[in-house]
Every structure is written in C-alpha cells, then in structure tokens.
Design a protein around this motif. Sequence first.
Motif, PDB file in Angstrom:
ATOM      1  N   UNK A 331       0.837  -1.211   0.000  1.00  0.00           N
ATOM      2  CA  UNK A 331       0.000   0.000   0.000  1.00  0.00           C
ATOM      3  C   UNK A 331       0.871   1.260   0.000  1.00  0.00           C
ATOM      4  N   UNK A 332       1.889   1.295   0.858  1.00  0.00           N
ATOM      5  CA  UNK A 332       2.777   2.457   0.910  1.00  0.00           C
ATOM      6  C   UNK A 332       3.599   2.602  -0.370  1.00  0.00           C
ATOM      7  N   UNK A 333       3.990   1.475  -0.958  1.00  0.00           N
ATOM      8  CA  UNK A 333       4.713   1.519  -2.234  1.00  0.00           C
ATOM      9  C   UNK A 333       3.857   2.148  -3.320  1.00  0.00           C
ATOM     10  N   UNK A 334       2.571   1.770  -3.352  1.00  0.00           N
ATOM     11  CA  UNK A 334       1.659   2.324  -4.355  1.00  0.00           C
ATOM     12  C   UNK A 334       1.537   3.838  -4.214  1.00  0.00           C
ATOM     13  N   UNK A 335       1.335   4.299  -2.992  1.00  0.00           N
ATOM     14  CA  UNK A 335       1.206   5.736  -2.740  1.00  0.00           C
ATOM     15  C   UNK A 335       2.488   6.476  -3.136  1.00  0.00           C
ATOM     16  N   UNK A 336       3.634   5.922  -2.720  1.00  0.00           N
ATOM     17  CA  UNK A 336       4.918   6.572  -2.989  1.00  0.00           C
ATOM     18  C   UNK A 336       5.182   6.704  -4.477  1.00  0.00           C
ATOM     19  N   UNK A 337       4.952   5.622  -5.216  1.00  0.00           N
ATOM     20  CA  UNK A 337       5.217   5.654  -6.655  1.00  0.00           C
ATOM     21  C   UNK A 337       4.256   6.590  -7.378  1.00  0.00           C
ATOM     22  N   UNK A 338       3.016   6.662  -6.889  1.00  0.00           N
ATOM     23  CA  UNK A 338       2.061   7.597  -7.464  1.00  0.00           C
ATOM     24  C   UNK A 338       2.517   9.043  -7.311  1.00  0.00           C
ATOM     25  N   UNK A 339       3.022   9.373  -6.125  1.00  0.00           N
ATOM     26  CA  UNK A 339       3.489  10.741  -5.876  1.00  0.00           C
ATOM     27  C   UNK A 339       4.748  11.046  -6.697  1.00  0.00           C
ATOM     28  N   UNK A 340       5.679  10.085  -6.780  1.00  0.00           N
ATOM     29  CA  UNK A 340       6.889  10.287  -7.578  1.00  0.00           C
ATOM     30  C   UNK A 340       6.520  10.515  -9.047  1.00  0.00           C
ATOM     31  N   UNK A 354      13.067  12.733  -3.727  1.00  0.00           N
ATOM     32  CA  UNK A 354      13.912  12.008  -2.782  1.00  0.00           C
ATOM     33  C   UNK A 354      13.087  11.422  -1.643  1.00  0.00           C
ATOM     34  N   UNK A 355      12.194  12.206  -1.040  1.00  0.00           N
ATOM     35  CA  UNK A 355      11.418  11.730   0.106  1.00  0.00           C
ATOM     36  C   UNK A 355      10.571  10.515  -0.248  1.00  0.00           C
ATOM     37  N   UNK A 356       9.851  10.586  -1.354  1.00  0.00           N
ATOM     38  CA  UNK A 356       8.933   9.488  -1.671  1.00  0.00           C
ATOM     39  C   UNK A 356       9.659   8.275  -2.254  1.00  0.00           C
ATOM     40  N   UNK A 357      10.808   8.481  -2.877  1.00  0.00           N
ATOM     41  CA  UNK A 357      11.620   7.321  -3.254  1.00  0.00           C
ATOM     42  C   UNK A 357      12.122   6.623  -1.991  1.00  0.00           C
ATOM     43  N   UNK A 358      12.523   7.387  -0.996  1.00  0.00           N
ATOM     44  CA  UNK A 358      12.963   6.793   0.274  1.00  0.00           C
ATOM     45  C   UNK A 358      11.813   6.075   0.972  1.00  0.00           C
ATOM     46  N   UNK A 359      10.604   6.650   0.920  1.00  0.00           N
ATOM     47  CA  UNK A 359       9.438   5.987   1.510  1.00  0.00           C
ATOM     48  C   UNK A 359       9.139   4.678   0.780  1.00  0.00           C
ATOM     49  N   UNK A 360       9.237   4.711  -0.543  1.00  0.00           N
ATOM     50  CA  UNK A 360       9.044   3.483  -1.327  1.00  0.00           C
ATOM     51  C   UNK A 360      10.059   2.413  -0.932  1.00  0.00           C
ATOM     52  N   UNK A 361      11.329   2.797  -0.827  1.00  0.00           N
ATOM     53  CA  UNK A 361      12.373   1.850  -0.452  1.00  0.00           C
ATOM     54  C   UNK A 361      12.112   1.288   0.948  1.00  0.00           C
ATOM     55  N   UNK A 362      11.711   2.158   1.890  1.00  0.00           N
ATOM     56  CA  UNK A 362      11.417   1.707   3.249  1.00  0.00           C
ATOM     57  C   UNK A 362      10.267   0.705   3.257  1.00  0.00           C
ATOM     58  N   UNK A 363       9.198   1.015   2.505  1.00  0.00           N
ATOM     59  CA  UNK A 363       8.046   0.117   2.449  1.00  0.00           C
ATOM     60  C   UNK A 363       8.418  -1.227   1.825  1.00  0.00           C
ATOM     61  N   UNK A 364       9.217  -1.180   0.766  1.00  0.00           N
ATOM     62  CA  UNK A 364       9.671  -2.425   0.128  1.00  0.00           C
ATOM     63  C   UNK A 364      10.536  -3.240   1.090  1.00  0.00           C
ATOM     64  N   UNK A 365      11.437  -2.562   1.792  1.00  0.00           N
ATOM     65  CA  UNK A 365      12.383  -3.258   2.664  1.00  0.00           C
ATOM     66  C   UNK A 365      11.704  -3.944   3.835  1.00  0.00           C
ATOM     67  N   UNK A 366      10.571  -3.428   4.261  1.00  0.00           N
ATOM     68  CA  UNK A 366       9.879  -4.035   5.394  1.00  0.00           C
ATOM     69  C   UNK A 366       8.897  -5.120   4.941  1.00  0.00           C
ATOM     70  N   UNK A 367       8.696  -5.243   3.631  1.00  0.00           N
ATOM     71  CA  UNK A 367       7.666  -6.164   3.142  1.00  0.00           C
ATOM     72  C   UNK A 367       8.127  -7.027   1.971  1.00  0.00           C
ATOM     73  N   UNK A 368       7.993  -6.524   0.760  1.00  0.00           N
ATOM     74  CA  UNK A 368       8.249  -7.343  -0.429  1.00  0.00           C
ATOM     75  C   UNK A 368       9.685  -7.854  -0.495  1.00  0.00           C
ATOM     76  N   UNK A 369      10.630  -7.063  -0.004  1.00  0.00           N
ATOM     77  CA  UNK A 369      12.031  -7.464  -0.079  1.00  0.00           C
ATOM     78  C   UNK A 369      12.322  -8.772   0.618  1.00  0.00           C
ATOM     79  N   UNK A 370      12.196  -8.825   1.954  1.00  0.00           N
ATOM     80  CA  UNK A 370      12.523 -10.062   2.661  1.00  0.00           C
ATOM     81  C   UNK A 370      11.426 -11.116   2.600  1.00  0.00           C
ATOM     82  N   UNK A 371      10.164 -10.698   2.584  1.00  0.00           N
ATOM     83  CA  UNK A 371       9.079 -11.660   2.793  1.00  0.00           C
ATOM     84  C   UNK A 371       8.827 -12.525   1.572  1.00  0.00           C
TER      85      UNK A 371
END
Length: 456
Positions: A331-340, A354-371
């Motif tokens: 959900x956070x990735x979707x919002x971040x990419x939309x804003x970017x 920069x802010x929303x790319x960082x938010x996208x990376x944070x959201x990915x790292x806590x979810x899609x990345x490891x899981x």
Amino acid sequence: MANGAEPKSGGNTKFVSLVSLVAAVGGLLFGYDTAVISGAIQFLQEKFSLSSFMVGWAVASLIVGAAIGTGFAGKLSDRFGRKKTLLLAALLFTVGSIFSAIVNNFTLFIIFRIIGGIGIGISSVQAPLYIAEIAPSKIRGRLVSLNQLAVVTGIFAVYFLNLGIANHGSHAWNVSTGWRWMLGFGVIPGVIFFLLLLIVPESPRWLQLQGRKDEAFKILKKLMGEEEAKKEIGKIDTSADEEGSSIKKLLKPGLRKALLIGVVLAILQQATGINSIMYYAPEIFKNAGAGDNTSLIQTVLVGGINLVFTIISLWLVDRVGRKVLLLIGSALMTISLGVVSYAFHIGSTGTWVLFFILLFVAAFAVSMGPIVWLIIAEIFPNRVRGVASSIASVSLWLADFLVSQAFPVLLDTIGSSLTFLIFGVLSAFAFFFTLGVVPETKGKSLEEIENMWKQS
C-alpha cells in the motif's frame, strides 16, 4: 552456551543463528553484485561507448546469469545437497568478480557478469531455502530474513565503496580504472563465503530424504534438542511418504495454488521497480536535478534506508506475520510511486522525489524485499522444495531482467512520470493479490504449511 550446550528450550539457538548467518553471507554477494553496477555504469558507458540499450544489457546480463543459476539450483541441490550447491555459487561469483574487473572487451565483460550472475542465482535460491530447512518454526521468518538483511547490507556497503572509489581519482581515472576496483572488490566476500561454508552442516531435511538418517538426526539434535529432533524426523518421513518426489505433484489443486503464489509474488517483487532504483539510483537523482556527487550521496541514503527497514522487518515478521507486512508495504509503495510519478509529471524535483523514493524503499524493505524470499523458501513440500523454489526464483530473475533492461529505454521514450506510474499500478496489484490469495504462514512448521495446501 559453551561447547554447544543446549538451552532449556531444547535447541541450540546460538548454533542455529550462527549457521543461518553463514548461509546468509550468500545474500551479501547478491546485494554487492546487483548494486555495484549502479556506481560503475556511467564509467562503463563512456569506456565502451554504450547506447541506452547496451547500458541496460550491461546491467541485465548479471540477471540473465542469475536466471540460469536459479533454473539449475533446485536440481543441483536436490541431487548434491544444499551445502555443495552454495559452495559452487561462491566459486562462480568469485570467478565472475575477478574477470569482469580485468577484461578490456565488452563482450568478455558480459560473459563474466553472466558467470557471476549464475552464482548469484544459485545463492538466491539456496541460501534462504537452507536456512528455512534448519530453522525452528517460531523464529524461521527472522532467520530466513537474515538473508535479505545481508542483501541490503551488501547494497549499502557497495554504495559507500563506489562513492569512495569514485572520489579517489579523476573522472578519466574512473573511466579507465575506477569501475574495475568497484567490481573487483567482490572477490573478498566471495572468498569469505566459500571458506565459511566449509564449517556449516548439510541440511538435515535433505540428509533425511537421502536416507542418511543418522547424520540428519545428529544435526537436528544439535539444532533443536533430542525430543524435538525425534518429532521432526517423524514429520519429515511422513511428508516424504505422502508426497513422492515428482514435480507433477505441484500441479495438483492445493500445491498448484502454492506455486501460483510463489511465482506471482516473485514477479511482483521485481515488477514494482525496486531494482530500477537500486541499479539506476544516481541517474534517477540526476534526472531530478542533482549533480554527480550529490546523486551518489543520495544513493547512499537509499541504501541506508533499505538497511534500517530490513532490520525492522526482521523484528516484525515473526510477530506481526507475513501477510500483514506485505499489505502495509505494498500500500505504501503504491502511494509513494504515485506521488513520484506526479512529481516528475509537473516538473517538481529535489526533495519531493527524494522523500517518496525513500518511503518506497522503506516500504519495500519491510515487506516485499525479505518476505517474498521467505515465502518462496517455506511454502513448498520437502521433496520438491528445491525445484519449486527454483521455478519461483527463475520467475523473479526474469522479471528483474525485463525491468532492468527496459528501464533506461522507458526513461528515454515515455519518460520518468509514466515509468513510475506503471510501477505504482503493479504495486497496487500486489496489494490486492496478497489480500485475496496469500495465506499467513507465521508460526507454522514446514510440514504444517504443506498440510495446509492439501486441505485447500
């Protein structure tokens, strides 16, 4: 816990964690080699006079190798064992690092990037799978996710390395020599991984399925204590007797769903655009108005956010669960990419992007990345886990190849705004797919997860 003593829980948590950490060094290679190109690519482009298509090929060649490696990894590990297959991965990675750094011909560069990529592909399948097969169910998510922590640690470290090397000499020196040092330093983690693998045991589940029951029991006893080891041996035997070894079992209704989940999540992990940011971060920030040095510093910030939120994911995954984190993250990735996408559309650059790319990376790292890697490692039956994990992982690497090859071309043709909008739509699909199809596997043993598919 001296001398391998067992705690009251009946298992040797320190030993399990140590073995998991060694296996996770494979993730360090993965992170290093996939991210090192981000600092080298601009110098390679000048060195070999590359078009935008060939820039994409320089990046994506590693991924072609990784797809080949994942395709063979399952069969190799099912025949020769998880440990020997990981040793092969370390060797191939080391060879690829050495020779891709010293060649003077672009074709040879591509060949050795592919060889290194084969090692990366094998490791990307086998490291999480190996950890899943030795880890107690209560902490399996955390331990398997150590592999992803190692991946992002490698990415973070290589951003600093690239920045340090780039600042060491002139632009001309970087074009002739600097990129070689960036790639060549990969030899160090490759050799370390190979040597550490010599001291870890083989997967007890693989040993049990090979009929080497005494060896399997001895390792399980050290991992979880005698009583739990006896129970685990019984579960493995029951599972093996019921499932058989044919890959056709995966096409039965219950397991077909498991394969669908593994493949679709694997594709979505890459199709949402994370590695475009990791590979091309300096170029993205340049398009957003940053200078050469500023873009490299911002890239280091991306790596730092990736690392911090992967650590947070390790803490949450066995508490909150896999599905909840996937839903929040996508959900956070979707919002971040939309804003970017919107920011590029209206020509607003700098802090917004920069802010929303960082938010996208944070959201990915806590979810899609490891899981996603965790789910691929844990949802398949014992006898076909190696092959089934390879199928899902091949899908992941092929998606990575397509995205990495297409990204610079998309930027040149449809532009940044539409490119990031496409990634945002795919992130939204990941949210709804998770919501409707993906089950929760928190706290379940591998055999319990297998039984869950039989009942579906």
